[in-house]
Every structure is written in C-alpha cells, then in structure tokens.
Design a protein around this motif. Structure first.
Motif, PDB file in Angstrom:
ATOM      1  N   ASN A 289     -25.343 -13.679 -17.466  1.00 53.57           N
ATOM      2  CA  ASN A 289     -24.115 -13.749 -18.263  1.00 53.57           C
ATOM      3  C   ASN A 289     -22.989 -14.507 -17.558  1.00 53.57           C
ATOM      4  OD1 ASN A 289     -25.057 -11.993 -20.433  1.00 53.57           O
ATOM      5  ND2 ASN A 289     -25.039 -10.431 -18.859  1.00 53.57           N
ATOM      6  N   LEU A 290     -23.350 -15.574 -16.858  1.00 54.81           N
ATOM      7  CA  LEU A 290     -22.322 -16.328 -16.144  1.00 54.81           C
ATOM      8  C   LEU A 290     -21.445 -17.076 -17.143  1.00 54.81           C
ATOM      9  CD1 LEU A 290     -21.779 -16.686 -13.127  1.00 54.81           C
ATOM     10  CD2 LEU A 290     -23.099 -18.769 -13.203  1.00 54.81           C
ATOM     11  N   PRO A 291     -20.116 -16.828 -17.151  1.00 58.80           N
ATOM     12  CA  PRO A 291     -19.277 -17.531 -18.126  1.00 58.80           C
ATOM     13  C   PRO A 291     -19.132 -19.006 -17.784  1.00 58.80           C
ATOM     14  CG  PRO A 291     -17.964 -16.081 -16.734  1.00 58.80           C
ATOM     15  CD  PRO A 291     -19.375 -15.873 -16.341  1.00 58.80           C
ATOM     16  N   GLU A 292     -18.825 -19.789 -18.808  1.00 59.08           N
ATOM     17  CA  GLU A 292     -18.632 -21.232 -18.611  1.00 59.08           C
ATOM     18  C   GLU A 292     -17.249 -21.489 -18.012  1.00 59.08           C
ATOM     19  OE1 GLU A 292     -20.828 -23.799 -19.286  1.00 59.08           O
ATOM     20  OE2 GLU A 292     -22.260 -22.144 -19.486  1.00 59.08           O
ATOM     21  N   GLY A 293     -17.081 -22.667 -17.501  1.00 63.24           N
ATOM     22  CA  GLY A 293     -15.759 -23.031 -16.984  1.00 63.24           C
ATOM     23  C   GLY A 293     -15.871 -23.663 -15.612  1.00 63.24           C
ATOM     24  N   ASN A 294     -14.734 -23.984 -15.053  1.00 65.66           N
ATOM     25  CA  ASN A 294     -14.706 -24.611 -13.737  1.00 65.66           C
ATOM     26  C   ASN A 294     -14.360 -23.549 -12.695  1.00 65.66           C
ATOM     27  OD1 ASN A 294     -14.600 -26.414 -11.641  1.00 65.66           O
ATOM     28  ND2 ASN A 294     -12.457 -26.951 -12.038  1.00 65.66           N
ATOM     29  N   ALA A 295     -15.269 -23.342 -11.744  1.00 68.32           N
ATOM     30  CA  ALA A 295     -15.047 -22.299 -10.745  1.00 68.32           C
ATOM     31  C   ALA A 295     -14.453 -22.841  -9.458  1.00 68.32           C
ATOM     32  CB  ALA A 295     -16.365 -21.594 -10.443  1.00 68.32           C
ATOM     33  N   VAL A 296     -14.532 -24.176  -9.293  1.00 71.19           N
ATOM     34  CA  VAL A 296     -14.121 -24.754  -8.003  1.00 71.19           C
ATOM     35  C   VAL A 296     -12.715 -25.328  -8.122  1.00 71.19           C
ATOM     36  CG1 VAL A 296     -14.819 -26.320  -6.178  1.00 71.19           C
ATOM     37  CG2 VAL A 296     -16.535 -25.345  -7.672  1.00 71.19           C
ATOM     38  N   PRO A 297     -11.741 -24.792  -7.373  1.00 67.56           N
ATOM     39  CA  PRO A 297     -10.398 -25.362  -7.432  1.00 67.56           C
ATOM     40  C   PRO A 297     -10.322 -26.635  -6.594  1.00 67.56           C
ATOM     41  CG  PRO A 297     -10.455 -23.581  -5.850  1.00 67.56           C
ATOM     42  CD  PRO A 297     -11.829 -23.677  -6.418  1.00 67.56           C
ATOM     43  N   ASP A 298      -9.328 -27.444  -6.881  1.00 70.32           N
ATOM     44  CA  ASP A 298      -9.121 -28.644  -6.065  1.00 70.32           C
ATOM     45  C   ASP A 298      -8.383 -28.218  -4.796  1.00 70.32           C
ATOM     46  OD1 ASP A 298      -8.830 -31.060  -5.003  1.00 70.32           O
ATOM     47  OD2 ASP A 298      -7.773 -31.987  -6.680  1.00 70.32           O
ATOM     48  N   GLU A 299      -9.119 -28.198  -3.691  1.00 65.54           N
ATOM     49  CA  GLU A 299      -8.544 -27.653  -2.459  1.00 65.54           C
ATOM     50  C   GLU A 299      -7.371 -28.482  -1.961  1.00 65.54           C
ATOM     51  OE1 GLU A 299     -11.668 -27.053   0.358  1.00 65.54           O
ATOM     52  OE2 GLU A 299     -12.765 -25.733  -0.991  1.00 65.54           O
ATOM     53  N   LYS A 300      -7.370 -29.764  -2.326  1.00 67.65           N
ATOM     54  CA  LYS A 300      -6.297 -30.623  -1.809  1.00 67.65           C
ATOM     55  C   LYS A 300      -4.965 -30.335  -2.502  1.00 67.65           C
ATOM     56  CE  LYS A 300      -9.738 -34.085  -1.061  1.00 67.65           C
ATOM     57  NZ  LYS A 300     -10.450 -35.164  -1.698  1.00 67.65           N
ATOM     58  N   ARG A 301      -5.013 -29.718  -3.685  1.00 66.13           N
ATOM     59  CA  ARG A 301      -3.785 -29.489  -4.441  1.00 66.13           C
ATOM     60  C   ARG A 301      -3.260 -28.059  -4.316  1.00 66.13           C
ATOM     61  NH1 ARG A 301      -2.975 -34.071  -6.501  1.00 66.13           N
ATOM     62  NH2 ARG A 301      -4.682 -35.369  -7.244  1.00 66.13           N
ATOM     63  N   LEU A 302      -3.836 -27.263  -3.454  1.00 64.45           N
ATOM     64  CA  LEU A 302      -3.347 -25.886  -3.288  1.00 64.45           C
ATOM     65  C   LEU A 302      -2.019 -25.900  -2.525  1.00 64.45           C
ATOM     66  CD1 LEU A 302      -6.663 -24.089  -2.342  1.00 64.45           C
ATOM     67  CD2 LEU A 302      -5.377 -23.799  -4.427  1.00 64.45           C
ATOM     68  N   PRO A 303      -1.099 -24.964  -2.842  1.00 66.45           N
ATOM     69  CA  PRO A 303       0.196 -24.966  -2.149  1.00 66.45           C
ATOM     70  C   PRO A 303       0.040 -24.615  -0.673  1.00 66.45           C
ATOM     71  CG  PRO A 303      -0.031 -23.029  -3.525  1.00 66.45           C
ATOM     72  CD  PRO A 303      -1.192 -23.893  -3.848  1.00 66.45           C
ATOM     73  N   ARG A 304       0.750 -25.347   0.176  1.00 69.12           N
ATOM     74  CA  ARG A 304       0.618 -25.104   1.618  1.00 69.12           C
ATOM     75  C   ARG A 304       1.552 -23.996   2.085  1.00 69.12           C
ATOM     76  NH1 ARG A 304       1.885 -30.142   4.642  1.00 69.12           N
ATOM     77  NH2 ARG A 304       1.753 -28.798   6.453  1.00 69.12           N
ATOM     78  N   VAL A 305       2.732 -23.900   1.438  1.00 67.70           N
ATOM     79  CA  VAL A 305       3.731 -22.909   1.857  1.00 67.70           C
ATOM     80  C   VAL A 305       3.607 -21.685   0.953  1.00 67.70           C
ATOM     81  CG1 VAL A 305       6.166 -22.487   2.207  1.00 67.70           C
ATOM     82  CG2 VAL A 305       5.221 -24.744   2.653  1.00 67.70           C
ATOM     83  N   PHE A 306       3.596 -20.501   1.578  1.00 66.51           N
ATOM     84  CA  PHE A 306       3.450 -19.267   0.815  1.00 66.51           C
ATOM     85  C   PHE A 306       4.796 -18.559   0.695  1.00 66.51           C
ATOM     86  CE2 PHE A 306      -1.062 -18.103   0.142  1.00 66.51           C
ATOM     87  CZ  PHE A 306      -1.597 -19.299   0.564  1.00 66.51           C
ATOM     88  N   PRO A 307       5.020 -17.837  -0.424  1.00 67.70           N
ATOM     89  CA  PRO A 307       6.278 -17.094  -0.565  1.00 67.70           C
ATOM     90  C   PRO A 307       6.278 -15.849   0.313  1.00 67.70           C
ATOM     91  CG  PRO A 307       4.878 -16.718  -2.454  1.00 67.70           C
ATOM     92  CD  PRO A 307       4.189 -17.742  -1.620  1.00 67.70           C
ATOM     93  N   GLU A 308       7.463 -15.271   0.487  1.00 67.74           N
ATOM     94  CA  GLU A 308       7.575 -14.032   1.267  1.00 67.74           C
ATOM     95  C   GLU A 308       6.918 -12.882   0.529  1.00 67.74           C
ATOM     96  OE1 GLU A 308      11.221 -12.427   2.925  1.00 67.74           O
ATOM     97  OE2 GLU A 308      11.843 -14.494   3.300  1.00 67.74           O
TER      98      GLU A 308
END
Lengths: 402, 122
Positions: A289-308
């Motif tokens: 029952n694996l749902p369809e869709g994209n499971a892999v995020p674009d690692e290059k576009r992830l935010p580098r700075v995290f909030p508090e």
C-alpha cells in the motif's frame, strides 16, 4: 604434636567468602564491552556491579560542533544496529523545528526501513542467545536468514548496516516497483523461517530448561526501575511508543502490540520472535500500500538556518523507547542534543535481577536484555585520587566543578 | 528425526551459501555506496563536497598537473569517510561518484587517500 593426635576445634573464625568474578569487558559470551562485577557466594550471585564507559565517544558534544544536517549522519553512528531509529528521531525533531511535514510516501518508506531494522535486530539477539546456550548451528541458521533481511535493507537504503536513509522532509532514496518485488520475495523466504524458529524456541526441551524461570521481573520491578521495550512488554507492562505516540504512519499500518505474561527470559525471547513477525506483516503491508508521490526532497534547497526552539521526540527502537532533546538557539548548529537510549535504563538499572541466580545464568540474563553498549555510554566522572565514581549534572561539568 | 533427514537431504543437493571469495564476491545493490570515483575534468572546484562532508574526509588540494588543472580539487580520505553519499548528491556537475566497489582493505594507508587527477591503485 605427635602424629595421629587430633585436636578438636573449640572456636571457628567465620570469614565471609565472596568470589568476585569479572564478566567482561572482553568476554567471549558478550559481544560488546561492558563489565559486570559479579560477587558470588559459592555458585549463587549475591551482588552485581555494572561498570560502563568502555565505549564513550562524545557524540553529544560532537553534535553541538557540527551543523544540523551533518548531525543526521553523526547520530546515525551512535549505534550500528539501530541507526535508522536514531536518525528518524533526530530528523523528526528537526522537522518540528522547521514546521515541515514529510510526504506520505516518505513516511511509509521510513517505517519500512525501521521495521526491517527491528526485524534484523531481534534476529541478531535471538542468534546470540542461541550461541550462548550452546546451539552454535542454530546461531548460524538464524544469521543466515538475517542476512536476507540485511540484503533487503541494502536494496532499500543502499547499505547493509548504516543506512543514512533519512533527510529532513523525506527520505534520500525512492523505491521502484522492481525493488518492491524483490523485497516481497525476500519477505516470503523469511516468514516461514521465523515461524519455525519461534516453534523451536517454544518446544525445545534444552532451551526451555535453560531459560524458563530465569531472570524473572514482576511488573512492579519494571515500573520501579524504569525498564523499557520488549523487557517491559514480556512482563505484562504494555508500553510502546508506536502505540502511544502513533508517530509517522503507525496509525495506518496494521500494528498490534505484543504483550506476554511469562516475565522470565524465555518470555522475552518469545516476545521478540512475535514482534519480528509483526514487523514483517507491517513491512508487507507497506510494500503493498505504498502511496504515490515524491518521497525525495531536494537536499540543496533545504533551509540552512534553523529557528529558535526546543523539541523532544520519542521513537520505539528495537530495545525500547529512545528519546532525543534538540535545542536550537538559531543559526546553523544545535545548542544541545541530548540522547536518552533504552539500553541505558535497561542495563544500568537491572543489576538486581541477577541476584539469586547462578554464575552461568548471568550471560543469559544479560543477553535477554539485548544490551547495546555503544548506545548507552553517557557521562560518568571517575576521580582517580579519591577513587570514587559519581554522576554529575551537565551544568557542573560546564562550570568546571568536577 | 524426520525433520533432520529432510533438512540434510535438502541441503545435500544445494549450492553452498558461501562464495569462493578471492575469485568471486557477493553482488551489491545498485545503490550501494562504496569507493569514490572522481572525474577531475568535470570538477568546477566549488568546494561544496568539502563543506557538506560530515566527517571532514575531503580536503581541497592542488592537483599534480598544475598547468592543466590550476584550481583546488577534492582529495578523499577513505579512512575517514562514512559513505553517506552527501558529496555525490550535492555535486552540481556529477564529478564525484560513489561506486559499488567495496574492496578497500589494504595494509598500506596511503592507498586510502584518493588524490585528484590520479588513478587509484586499489
């Protein structure tokens, strides 16, 4: 005194005779470095001191000195056997910080990786138990079938042991339909073997004699000493993070909690076989029952700075509840990462359960707790001058009051 | 007892589970992360691989042929590498790749350092 004369003793000096038997840190029966100082009176164990600290690597400090994303791979190295659960717990903490929700397909794949891991972890400890009981052939057979699961994990994640499978916002590799077929074939091969081994542990006279009634833990012992995971469930305490938190997709997959009332070593081993079968059922359901869709995020576009913020996440590792506390003060690096592993509770607090058994039972009881030593090495300060060992708060260490 | 004979007969006509190691080896999954392969002609010296590496196994060093390759290029220390595959995923041109080759044990630690622009021996 002439030969042949006998003198009747009028007084006897009683010396308490205690034999100290060090089991470990290098011991053929234990596969990880831990020292059990067993004090035995005759054959009976009267006291056990548990010494750890042979495998401390300073992972928490290392995590503070690296960026959030590098830490995903560093915490994956805390423990070889349960690396995907460590990564999952940490990645979910980061996702909470960012307020990001991974797609459904990624959640399913994460659960698949974690359940395959639970399966091979339980098989490993059953194999080690078989070896300690003297069944070397059974050890080989279980390890042979475990290798199939490792292959399945390699097909899914790209490595047999250290998966490095998870990333903020998804997983790092998707699963194609051909690979699903291969995984299904492997699960079909493993399922009858699991049932056969379970029957073997249930019916074999030698195994029953060796494990039944050894290391019994009442539900009161479990709750008062804070024991977790399969050990608690084998004593009738129904505790499982998968059930309580329903993290990832455990609310959707056919998960059922396994609780046994045996309380002894045999019950713990039987519970692990039963849980392995549940894991296999979950894996099979996910592959179907694996749902369809994209499971892999674009690692290059992830935010580098995290909030508090501060996050506390829990996950059910093969050995019990694993929790992570991640504190961020903004920027690219975490301010604090605190890891609390189940083995820490299960091994350090369980010294009382050896008392009253024979020395030969000590390895059996220890293995039934599924010790994961590299998981549990945390801070202990040893003062060599005063020869004392004490536990300290972290703030005291930071301020130099050691 | 029947079970024992059944098992013996079943395994008697099966191929052995192990392989004859130096001559043959187990096949890996296609996405297995093994030894690195570096194509110096594709590299643009951006240094992203050096920055993302969790173990700091990558250093940026000048190539041997300085006239042809004047910039700094990544040098991978396989002894430090944790084979996470981040360098491969972040590389904008696909110059660095992880192959399925897992034969990396060697008595000589110098072989484990993959110099840019040089074909590795192992």
């Amino acid at each position: 005194m002439a030969d042949g004369d006998t003198v009747e003793a009028t007084k006897a000096l009683e010396i308490p005779m205690l034999l100290e038997v060090p089991v470990g840190p290098q011991h053929p029966a234990l596969h990880e470095p831990i020292l059990l100082k067993v004090y035995a009176s005759g054959e009976e164990v009267v006291r056990v001191e548990i010494n750890t600290g042979y495998n401390h690597r300073g992972i928490e400090k290392l995590a503070e000195k690296n960026t959030f994303y590098k830490d995903i791979f560093i915490v994956g190295r805390v423990c070889g056997i349960c690396n995907t659960v460590h990564a999952n717990c940490y990645v979910r903490a980061l996702e909470h910080l960012l307020g990001k929700e991974p797609p459904a397909r990624a959640k399913y794949l994460r659960v698949l990786a974690m359940e395959l891991e639970r399966l091979h972890s339980h098989m490993l400890i059953e194999a080690v138990m078989a070896e300690i009981l003297g069944f070397d052939t059974l050890f080989m057979h279980i390890m042979k079938d475990r290798e199939l699961i490792m292959k399945a994990k390699e097909i899914l994640t790209g490595a047999r042991v250290l998966a490095d499978y998870q990333m903020v916002g998804g997983v790092r590799r998707d699963l194609s339909s051909e690979k699903i077929e291969r995984l299904n074939k492997i699960l079909d091969l493993v399922e009858p073997r699991l049932k056969y081994y379970m029957k073997l542990f249930e019916e074999d006279v030698t195994i029953r004699k060796r494990l039944e009634g050894v290391g019994s833990l009442t539900p009161y012992d479990i709750t008062s000493h804070g024991l977790l995971g399969p050990i608690a469930r084998a004593s009738g305490v129904s505790t499982d993070v998968r059930l309580h938190d329903m993290y990832e997709v455990y609310s959707e997959v056919p998960y059922r909690i396994v609780v046994m009332d045996g309380k002894d070593t045999l019950a713990r081993m039987m519970l692990r076989w039963e849980e392995a079968i549940v894991s296999l059922e979950i894996s099979r359901y996910i592959l179907k029952n694996l749902p369809e869709g994209n499971a892999v995020p674009d690692e290059k576009r992830l935010p580098r700075v995290f909030p508090e913020g501060e996050v506390y996440t829990a996950v059910e590792a093969p050995r019990g509840e694993l929790t992570y506390y991640v504190m961020s003060k903004g920027g690219t690096m975490p301010y604090r990462v605190k890891i609390r592993t189940p083995s820490f509770n299960n091994i350090i607090n369980s010294g009382f359960s050896y008392i009253g058994h024979t020395i030969a039972d000590v390895p059996v009881i220890l293995v039934s707790y599924d010790p994961c030593i590299s998981c549990m090495e945390r801070i202990t300060v040893v003062d060599f001058r005063r020869k004392e060992r004490k536990k300290l708060l972290l703030k005291d260490v930071v301020r130099g009051r050691v | 007892m029947n079970m024992v004979f059944e098992t013996i007969l079943k395994y008697l006509f099966k191929k052995p589970l192990t392989v004859r190691f130096p001559y043959e080896s187990l096949e890996t999954a296609p996405r297995y992360r093994g030894k690195h392969e570096f194509n110096i002609d594709k590299c643009i010296s951006c240094g992203i691989c050096w920055r993302v590496c969790p173990n700091q196994a990558i250093r940026m060093v000048p190539a041997e042929d300085k006239k042809k390759y004047p910039k700094l290029y990544p040098e991978v220390d396989l002894g430090k590498c944790c084979f996470c595959g981040l360098c491969q995923e972040f590389c904008p041109t696909g110059a660095i790749k992880l192959t399925t080759n897992y034969f990396m044990s060697t008595p000589n630690p110098d072989v484990l350092i993959l110099k840019p622009g040089k074909k590795s021996k192992g």
